[in-house]
Each structure stands twice: as C-alpha cells, then as structure tokens.
Design an enzyme around this catalytic site. Structure first.
Site, mmCIF file in Angstrom:
data_model
loop_
_atom_site.group_PDB
_atom_site.id
_atom_site.type_symbol
_atom_site.label_atom_id
_atom_site.label_comp_id
_atom_site.label_asym_id
_atom_site.label_seq_id
_atom_site.Cartn_x
_atom_site.Cartn_y
_atom_site.Cartn_z
ATOM 1 N N LYS A 98 0.824 -1.214 0.000
ATOM 2 C CA LYS A 98 0.000 0.000 0.000
ATOM 3 C C LYS A 98 0.861 1.268 0.000
ATOM 4 O O LYS A 98 0.613 2.200 -0.767
ATOM 5 C CB LYS A 98 -0.917 -0.013 1.227
ATOM 6 C CG LYS A 98 -2.038 0.995 1.180
ATOM 7 C CD LYS A 98 -2.868 0.985 2.461
ATOM 8 C CE LYS A 98 -3.622 -0.298 2.652
ATOM 9 N NZ LYS A 98 -4.528 -0.236 3.826
ATOM 10 N N LYS A 110 2.430 -3.838 11.080
ATOM 11 C CA LYS A 110 1.073 -3.931 11.639
ATOM 12 C C LYS A 110 1.148 -4.651 12.972
ATOM 13 O O LYS A 110 2.069 -5.425 13.217
ATOM 14 C CB LYS A 110 0.158 -4.726 10.695
ATOM 15 C CG LYS A 110 -1.307 -4.364 10.821
ATOM 16 C CD LYS A 110 -1.614 -3.067 10.090
ATOM 17 C CE LYS A 110 -3.096 -2.807 10.011
ATOM 18 N NZ LYS A 110 -3.424 -1.738 9.083
ATOM 19 N N THR A 198 -9.412 8.109 5.100
ATOM 20 C CA THR A 198 -9.629 6.798 4.473
ATOM 21 C C THR A 198 -10.953 6.780 3.711
ATOM 22 O O THR A 198 -11.008 6.359 2.547
ATOM 23 C CB THR A 198 -9.597 5.670 5.527
ATOM 24 O OG1 THR A 198 -8.432 5.816 6.335
ATOM 25 C CG2 THR A 198 -9.576 4.307 4.865
ATOM 26 N N ASN A 229 -15.575 4.479 11.330
ATOM 27 C CA ASN A 229 -14.947 5.666 10.753
ATOM 28 C C ASN A 229 -14.933 5.630 9.224
ATOM 29 O O ASN A 229 -15.355 6.583 8.559
ATOM 30 C CB ASN A 229 -13.518 5.788 11.304
ATOM 31 C CG ASN A 229 -12.822 7.036 10.800
ATOM 32 O OD1 ASN A 229 -12.224 7.013 9.733
ATOM 33 N ND2 ASN A 229 -12.920 8.116 11.535
#
Length: 424
Positions: A98, A110, A198, A229
C-alpha cells in the site's frame, strides 16, 4: 471457533496468493521475491496490567515488520479478538504494498492486542495501551516504525502511545519524537482531516472509476458494510456526489431502504442507540443476503474475508470498493472477475488513511501545521496519481486491477533493491 481460525489463516494465504500472481505476471526478480515472501521482524510481547478491581491481567501484543526497503515501517495497531501473529503478518505485508503504491517513503508494519476493548474501562484501556507501548520499547520509533489507529483504536490511544514513548526519552529529545505515531488528536500534533482521510480516499477512487467508465456517482445506489470511521465518511462523501445509500450492515445488524438512508441521521442514531437497527424508515434485512442487495456499488468497510465463493455469485453491483483490508478472498474474487464486476483493490482504495498519516508525520517532522484544505487537495492528487498508475499497469500487463496495483508496488521495491544491492 474452528471457523474463526480458518478465516484468520485465510487472510495470510490471500496475501501470498495475490503476491505470487503479481510476481508471475510481472516476472519479479527471484531474489527480490524471496526477500518479500517473508517478514523482517515479528515481535510478540507479554505484559501485565493492573485492572480497576486490583487484579492483574497479562496481555499479549504483536508487531510485525514486513519490509523497510523504501523507508520506516508504517501501519496500524488494532484491538480485536482476531489479532494474532498470522493476521499481523498479512496486514503488515499489505501495508508494504500500500505505501509503495501510494509513492510514500515507507515500508509495512502492523500489530495490535488480542482483546475486545468494550470489556475494559477507559482507565484500563489507557494502562493497557501505555504498557504495550513500553513493552514494545525501541521496536517502534519516528524514523523506524510508526503505528497508527486501526480497528477499535483511536486518536486518544495514539496520544497515550506518543506520550508514553516520549516519556522514555531524555527531556531534550522528547519533542523530536512526537511523530512516533500518526492519527493523534489535532491538539496533540494530529492532522486536520486525518479522521476522514480513508473514507474520502474510497470515494476519490470511486470517482476515478466512474471517470474511466464514462459516468458519475450521481444517482448510483450503494451499500456499506461497517459503519465505523471508514464506512461513515465514505457514505458522507458519496452523499455529496449524489449517490444513494440503500443498505448498511455492521456487527449489530443489517438495515435496508430502497428509497435511501441519510448517513448523517444514521450516525446520530447510532451514537444514541449503539446500534444501526431500528433506524427510522429502514427495514431489517437478512444479514447473510446483504451483498446480494440490488445496487451499483458495494463498499465493504469492516473486516477481512467477507466476500467469498459462498456469496460472490449473488452480487449484482458493478464495482466493489474495498474500504477494508482483504474483504474479498481469492475464490470470491475469481467469481466476481468472471462475472465482470470491477474491484478497486484495498491497497489502492483505502490508502487515503496512510497517505493522511504520511502528511501528519511530515507536519510533525517539519514543525508545520496544515489546514484541512491543504490536506484534501494533496490527498486527492496522490490518490488520483495512484489510480492512474494502476489503470496503466492493468492495460500494459492485460490483468485485473488488483494484480496491476501489486505490480506498481512491487516494481518500485524491486528497483530499490536492484539499485541498493544486498548488504553482504
């Protein structure tokens, strides 16, 4: 329980399958392929925390660092019962692709803790978060590995991490370490607009998709899975484009209204009632049939492995915009592609978040304060550039958009290794 384990293993299998496919199509250098097939570091920490009732619980936290050929590791921390080393591996690997695709100077990381945050008080969550930060120690850092919010984590938690990490440094060095995390509250060095980055990115990629198809989002009917979100902000910006929200699903249930659902009113209802079910003017809908709702666009913005060979054949939409990480598994994707459904892949579609994180990191690093207008303009430019590269790659290699996105990402990393060489 067996099903949950299978799903988690499946996520990493998905990543490997996608990687192998792209590597074969582009002819990725074998040495680079070997390096990228594994993670650089896998950190597991166990740490005790005192609960409100005086008892002590021991928690397990994870941080997987996949690759840093292009820059520091970057990626979220999630608090969820599905967090384990396998899930962290998959998500860290996706972050490498990404950040490379978005043209950022980052690699992929992560992590998280395997807990359900709803079971803990605010004070307990603060102690858990701070103790996790302390346990990670120098495995994170503003030029080494920069966490961010993810599933069930938020700006407040990022502020706790930053404060804890900065407290471990000498007084003269503390302010230099504010960018150890991104996604902080605006008053604590956060970026204006990071909350919506996002969801906004999902809609920018859908606008780009519509341009490619010679149409617009006006009047398009869409459904959203997950109304957190990402799901809410995607619906907010879809609304501004004149699209019609007809179905929403989250952990509390599924609602449907063919005439349209107002995302702003639904957000207020959800805040007051802790559920989306029972929202005025909507009917409850069979959760298992959700993806089969008659619509033009599907935005999965919840967890991974939601669209599979069991439900992909029911999908009537023209395009899937992957707001979540890994919502479509390999078998499900094969069915969608065979049926002519476009897929805007996660590493492109939801990359607005990490691009926003990059802007926050730059802002802190340079001692600047960016306005919302600056952020939205720069974000749109980055996303549209990445989308254009994916479409070009897709035509060049005669392949689907996900494989094309991987090829763009892998080409950049491959070049870095070839130019730099391998340290003997």
């Amino acid at each position: 329980m067996a099903t949950a384990v299978k799903a988690r293993v499946g996520m990493y299998e998905n990543v490997k399958n996608q990687f192998e496919k792209a590597a074969a199509v582009m002819g990725l250098d074998e040495s680079v392929k070997k390096i990228l097939s594994i993670t650089n570091n896998e950190i597991v920490v166990h740490f005790p925390v005192k609960m409100d009732n005086g008892t002590v619980e021991v928690f397990t936290g994870y941080r997987v660092q996949h690759n840093n050929a292009l820059g520091p590791y970057k990626g979220g921390l999630r608090y969820h019962h599905t967090v384990d080393i396998d899930a962290a591996r998959a998500l860290a690997t996706w972050m490498t692709w990404k950040t490379s695709l978005a043209g950022l100077p980052y690699g992929g990381g992560k992590g998280g803790i395997q807990i359900d945050p709803k079971l803990y008080s605010q004070g307990e969550l603060e102690r858990i978060t701070r103790r996790f930060t302390f346990a990670l120690g120098d495995n994170i850092g503003p030029e080494h590995d920069i966490p961010a919010p993810d599933v069930n984590t938020n700006a407040q938690m990022m502020a706790w991490i930053a404060d804890t990490y900065m407290s471990t440094k000498s007084p003269a060095e503390r302010s230099k370490n504010q960018h150890v995390v991104t996604g902080k509250p605006v008053g604590s060095g956060g970026l204006e607009g990071r909350d919506r980055a996002t969801g906004f990115g999902v809609v920018v990629t859908l606008e780009s998709w519509a341009n490619v198809k010679g149409t617009t989002l006006e009047g398009k009917r869409y459904i959203v899975q997950g109304f957190g979100n990402v799901g809410y902000w995607a619906a907010h910006f879809m609304n501004k484009n004149g699209a019609i929200l007809v179905g929403v699903q989250d952990a509390t249930g599924t609602i449907y209204n063919p005439e349209g659902i107002d995302p702003e009113a639904l957000l207020r209802y959800q805040a007051d009632n802790a559920t989306i079910t029972g929202f005025k003017g909507t009917q409850e809908y069979d959760s298992k049939s959700f993806f089969g709702i008659d619509c033009d666009i599907i935005i999965p913005a919840a967890l991974g492995n939601q669209i599979t060979d069991e439900n992909a054949g029911d999908i009537k939409a023209m395009v899937i915009a992957e707001g979540a990480n890994g919502p479509t598994d390999t078998e499900g994707e094969a069915i969608l592609l065979a049926n002519g459904v476009d897929i805007i892949p996660d590493i492109l579609c939801n990359s607005g978040g990490v691009i926003g994180s990059y802007f926050e990191w730059l802002q802190n690093r340079n001692g600047e304060i960016w306005t919302m207008d600056d952020v939205i303009i720069k974000l749109r430019k980055k996303l549209e550039e990445a989308f254009g590269k994916v479409v070009t790659s897709s035509v060049q290699f005669k392949t689907d958009w996900r494989t094309a996105a991987y090829i763009v990402a892998l080409t950049r990393i491959e070049m870095a290794y070839k130019q730099r060489g391998i340290f003997p």
